[in-house]
Design a protein around this motif. Sequence first.
Motif, mmCIF file in Angstrom:
data_model
loop_
_atom_site.group_PDB
_atom_site.id
_atom_site.type_symbol
_atom_site.label_atom_id
_atom_site.label_comp_id
_atom_site.label_asym_id
_atom_site.label_seq_id
_atom_site.Cartn_x
_atom_site.Cartn_y
_atom_site.Cartn_z
ATOM 1 N N ALA A 162 2.451 10.988 6.161
ATOM 2 C CA ALA A 162 2.786 11.030 4.740
ATOM 3 C C ALA A 162 1.728 11.784 3.945
ATOM 4 N N LEU A 163 0.471 11.581 4.297
ATOM 5 C CA LEU A 163 -0.611 12.279 3.603
ATOM 6 C C LEU A 163 -0.482 13.782 3.800
ATOM 7 N N ALA A 175 1.769 4.278 -3.049
ATOM 8 C CA ALA A 175 1.802 5.725 -2.828
ATOM 9 C C ALA A 175 3.143 6.315 -3.241
ATOM 10 N N GLU A 176 4.239 5.636 -2.885
ATOM 11 C CA GLU A 176 5.561 6.141 -3.224
ATOM 12 C C GLU A 176 5.782 6.150 -4.730
ATOM 13 N N GLN A 215 -2.040 10.844 -2.619
ATOM 14 C CA GLN A 215 -2.992 11.182 -1.558
ATOM 15 C C GLN A 215 -4.102 10.135 -1.470
ATOM 16 N N TYR A 245 -2.703 6.973 0.246
ATOM 17 C CA TYR A 245 -2.562 7.119 1.694
ATOM 18 C C TYR A 245 -3.930 7.196 2.375
ATOM 19 N N GLN A 246 -4.899 7.828 1.716
ATOM 20 C CA GLN A 246 -6.225 7.942 2.300
ATOM 21 C C GLN A 246 -6.881 6.567 2.424
ATOM 22 N N GLN A 262 1.938 6.649 10.337
ATOM 23 C CA GLN A 262 2.844 6.806 9.197
ATOM 24 C C GLN A 262 2.086 7.300 7.975
ATOM 25 N N ALA A 263 0.924 6.723 7.722
ATOM 26 C CA ALA A 263 0.125 7.150 6.579
ATOM 27 C C ALA A 263 -0.406 8.561 6.777
ATOM 28 N N ARG A 267 0.836 -1.205 0.000
ATOM 29 C CA ARG A 267 0.000 0.000 0.000
ATOM 30 C C ARG A 267 0.868 1.250 0.000
ATOM 31 N N PHE A 268 1.959 1.224 0.766
ATOM 32 C CA PHE A 268 2.868 2.361 0.779
ATOM 33 C C PHE A 268 3.698 2.412 -0.505
#
Length: 330
Positions: free
Chosen positions: A234-235, A202-203, A215, A218-219, A230-231, A198-199
Amino acid sequence: MEGVTQPRGSASNAQAASAALSGAVDLSGLKQRADAARQSNQGGPQRGQAGATSGGAGGAGAVIDVTESTFQSEVIDRSMRQLVVVDLWADWSGPSTQLSPLLEKLAAESGGAWTLAKIDVEANPRISQAFGVQSIPTVVAIAAGQPVDAFSGALPESQIRQWVDQLLDALRDRLPGAAGAADGQAAEEPAEQEQDPRFTEAEAAIERGDYAGAQAAYQRILDSEPGNEQAAAALAQVRFAERASATDSSAVERADANPDDLQAQLAAADHEVASGSVEDGFGRLTATARRVFGDDRDRVREHLVGLFDLFDPADQRVAKARRDLASALF
């Protein structure tokens, strides 16, 4: 502007370098990675693009060459587990030719307690710009993603050794590498953990410059895990990076020329924080909060609190700005 704290015994000429550092390195890391990825895709590799690893006998990996494209992984990410000393050098600089060999020697002798990251400022100008470097060489200590101290110019070996030892001692409770060094042990690389897909999603979006996609990723994590800190962090950073990428120095000029333009004040504050003038950005919004009322005041307060969330709660600039905001509101 508040600089990073100078440990006892550091050089007096470090003050100018330290004053230029504000935490913007950490905040702009996401944007730097996206920019570097786009540049790589558009123009191919540049001089110094590959991050080579070097080091003397017994110190393999203690000295690394870092570029704009590897800065996040080799400096910011690495600093989460051990002290990273960044040597901003140039081959035309006489003091650089004196300082760099001393730093390499000390890093190799440290047994992995800290890493020396060498950055050629000619090949990687955006890094020196991010640090606000005014003279070469400049040396910056990075820990937990933040600049914690700096000096400029060539110093004697004994003074550099004392500077590093004081940093390691101060950081022993914050970084596992520093703790191991305090016990006379070499810092070991932790076992690589499997990345959360999942991360990773996003990355990957960040590296494409797709802030909206990052976004959303992370959402989705927060929707399923509301307590995932962490999420959430990052968001907040991605949202800020997207806003800040749409501003430039003209935002400050427009805001100064139109003090009653609320949107201009918000945009100018974003630009000031992103460019390192953190206290200026905080002060601008605090002053705005004193001038406006009702929904406009709520909007300013929410925007400023959102900026606070980008920093360590213990940051003295945040603590002062919170007091100033409370005074403005009540």
